[in-house]
Design an enzyme around this catalytic site. Structure first.
Site, PDB file in Angstrom:
ATOM      1  N   ASN A 163       0.846  -1.191   0.000  1.00  0.00           N
ATOM      2  CA  ASN A 163       0.000   0.000   0.000  1.00  0.00           C
ATOM      3  C   ASN A 163       0.883   1.243   0.000  1.00  0.00           C
ATOM      4  OD1 ASN A 163      -2.944  -0.969   0.369  1.00  0.00           O
ATOM      5  ND2 ASN A 163      -1.785  -2.174   1.868  1.00  0.00           N
ATOM      6  N   GLU A 164       0.936   1.905  -1.133  1.00  0.00           N
ATOM      7  CA  GLU A 164       1.788   3.073  -1.323  1.00  0.00           C
ATOM      8  C   GLU A 164       1.136   4.317  -0.710  1.00  0.00           C
ATOM      9  OE1 GLU A 164       4.798   3.461  -2.889  1.00  0.00           O
ATOM     10  OE2 GLU A 164       5.006   1.299  -3.119  1.00  0.00           O
TER      11      GLU A 164
END
Length: 660
Positions: free
Chosen positions: A182-183
């Site tokens: 999850n950026e």
């Protein structure tokens, strides 16, 4: 043979009660800035063992309740020692995985058959070494059509629900605050999906895929909502490279720009750190804000520098009121007045500054960082790659040479993988033309040149260079290093290329440090018998080579530290383009004039292969000479803001004391 001495370097004396207090009351006071339950250990080994035993306890609990234990596991480097301890427990008969179900929290996409991925790592580190049922292992598919990804992700979530949900998530806090893949920008309600990877994530995976270019652009990942739905979450972070993101995760505001900050919303989330990763937390870095302190010289210096920043005043203008208003009344009580503290720290910082890094001959050295005698000194500067010397301490190196010390420079690795193919081909074409002009274009030379041209034309992403190409790239870097040393004034016979074996794999992934590496370093030290050794102390080096090179030098020193001549040798650590020493640690500050800074820039520019086209510049858009200048100027500006002399730039050093 001690090969990990760098991990034992303790720049701060952190009282245990700051990070592992005995009572709950003291813990509550210390952690009042922290919004996630946090456990801090002195080292990553202790922290990893704690996490492994926590997981084992949960597995035992689920077994006693006659149900499966559902784990969602990450494969970040920080989780690897946890898996090693779990494997040890299994092999010792202390733990069974017969009731465990594992979900991989994310996998690269697309991932061709046979390519390395997160599941291959999990199998190598844990799953293939324990008695887990293969049918209980779940992972996102490597190769599905993009049109099917959405439906597939929903089915992956349904598989989790069918198993009763996740009991525990284990993952690492990424350098950008990412959880799983999850950026930054990921929302709290994000679900399992295809995620475009940022440069940090791809850079961290480069060693697994041989280069950043080979890392897949995307990954299928469990979303933040999937992770937060787990009954428990444990996130780990080790090392000082994680310190700033850890602080923002634990003490900062909840924001989608730092996905790990969403841990604050989970009732049973836990973050486990070593002291290096925890160093920016308030209770470690600013303990005076949350408790009474055990004051020593470094902590006092740090507190005063912080107070100067808060008030915008130089040291000698701080008042009793400034101390009292900012939680530092203890210092005033301890020393009687603000003035007494101010003058003590002002003098302490003043005494770090010297224009004579090798010691000033025929001078009183009582308050100088380096002793006056002997003069001239024999000096060895160890440089991990063939440019770290000038990038990190080019001005000091020039000073040592100008001041008539016998200076040796030792390049520990060839740095050949950091030469781009285009750069190398310029030299090949040059050789071809020169050979033709001066008629030494022998059949052997023409054949070799043809093979190199053909290899480069057909070279696949991530493919290792041939030994001949690595040799040419090594020669390029040697030539640049010799040119830079000549410019600075180092004698040609004092330039040493050590070619430590651990580095010579031809790929980003290096070998382990061995006795052969340490012997090479030790032999040089014993042949020179230096009075000073300078060594790269870049513990935050993102590539890891600096740390291994530091370990090689420290291991060699450890083996000869009791020699009589070594007792008269001082070891100074410098830092390179990645970070600078914090001012509370600096013990020698070498000022540079504008002209000296230009000379340092010119010496860095001699390394032409490491300019714009260098493969490992990282995500910082500045070139190495720009990073070095900005860093050196920032140190000088900090000294000036504290009321000390104003210089163009300053290079900083910390003394290393061999561990006894």
């Amino acid at each position: 043979m001690k090969t990990n001495l760098s991990s034992q370097i303790k720049l701060d004396r952190i009282p245990k009660r700051y990070y592992a207090p005995d009572g709950e009351l003291e813990l509550a006071a210390l952690t009042r800035e922290e919004k996630v339950y946090t456990k801090i250990f002195e080292g990553s080994d202790e922290g990893s063992a704690y996490v492994a035993h926590d997981i084992a306890e949960l597995i035992h609990k689920c077994k006693a309740e006659h149900r499966h234990c559902v784990l969602a596991l990450g494969s970040g480097v920080g989780t690897h020692p946890v898996y090693a301890e779990l494997v040890r427990m299994y092999q010792a008969g202390e733990l069974s995985f017969s009731n465990v179900i594992v979900f991989n929290i994310g996998e690269y996409y697309p991932l061709p058959e046979g390519a390395p991925g997160t599941m291959s790592l999990l199998k190598e580190l844990l799953l293939d070494k324990v008695n887990i049922d293969p049918e209980n292992i779940h992972t996102p598919a490597k190769m599905i059509s993009k049109e099917d990804v959405y439906v597939y992700c929903k089915k992956y979530e349904e598989e989790i629900e069918a198993c009763g949900g996740i009991d525990l998530v284990l993952c690492e806090i990424g350098t950008a605050g990412n959880l799983a893949f999850n950026e930054p920008g990921s929302q709290l309600n994000s679900s399992c999906r295809l995620m475009l990877l940022g440069s940090d994530a791809r850079h961290m995976a480069s060693s697994q895929f041989n280069s950043s270019e080979n890392v897949p652009r995307c990954a299928i990942t469990l979303g933040i909502s999937n992770l937060m739905a787990a009954r428990r979450i444990i996130s780990v972070a080790w090392g000082e490279t994680k310190a700033n993101i850890v602080k923002r995760t634990i003490e900062g505001e909840i924001t989608d720009l730092i996905p790990s900050s969403f841990l604050q919303t989970h009732r049973r989330a836990k973050v486990v750190l070593d002291l290096s990763a925890a160093e920016a937390l308030t209770r470690i870095s600013r303990p005076w804000l949350v408790t009474s302190c055990e004051w020593d010289e470094k902590l006092i210096r740090r507190a005063i520098v912080w107070l100067c920043k808060v008030t915008g005043k130089p040291i000698l203008k701080l008042t009793d009121k400034d101390y009292n208003d900012n939680g530092l009344s203890e210092l005033v009580a301890l020393y009687g007045s603000a003035y007494n503290v101010n003058i003590r720290i002002f003098n302490s910082l003043q005494h770090t500054i010297t224009g004579w890094p090798g010691g000033k001959p025929n001078a009183d050295d009582t308050f100088r960082p380096e002793r006056a005698k002997p003069y001239p000194k024999r000096v060895i500067v160890f440089s991990p790659h063939p440019d770290d010397d000038v990038i990190s301490m080019g001005g000091t190196l020039k000073r040592l040479a100008v001041q008539k010390h016998d200076v040796h420079v030792a390049y520990e690795t060839s740095g050949n993988i950091a030469v781009g193919d285009e750069d190398m081909m310029r030299y090949i074409m040059l050789i071809d033309n020169i050979a033709k002009k001066f008629k030494f274009d022998t059949p052997e030379l023409l054949k070799e040149s043809s093979e190199i041209h053909k290899f480069i034309e057909q070279k696949k992403d991530g493919e290792s260079d041939t030994p001949d190409i690595r040799f040419i790239k090594t020669m390029i870097r040697r030539g640049e290093a010799r040119t830079a040393c000549n410019y600075i004034g180092i004698k040609p016979e004092n330039v040493h290329f050590l070619n430590l074996p651990f580095y010579e794999t031809g790929t980003i992934k290096k070998g382990d440090l061995t006795e052969a590496d340490i012997k090479i370093v030790k032999d040089l030290i014993e042949s020179v018998k230096p009075h000073q050794i300078f060594v790269a102390g870049d513990l935050a080096d993102p590539h890891g080579t600096h740390k291994v090179c530091l370990d090689a030098v420290l291991a060699a020193i450890d083996e000869i530290k009791d020699e009589e001549w070594m007792k008269d040798c001082r070891i100074w650590m410098y830092r390179g383009a990645w970070a600078e020493w914090e001012i509370d640690h600096i013990e020698m500050a070498v000022p540079l004039s504008p002209e000296e800074l230009r000379q340092k820039r010119n010496s860095i520019l001699k390394h032409q292969s490491q300019m714009e086209s260098a493969p490992f510049l990282g995500d910082d858009e500045r070139l190495f000479w720009q990073r070095a200048e900005d860093r050196n100027k920032a140190t000088a500006d900090l000294y000036a803001s504290l009321g000390l002399a104003s210089y163009e730039a300053i290079e900083a050093f910390v003394e290393y004391h061999p561990i006894r």
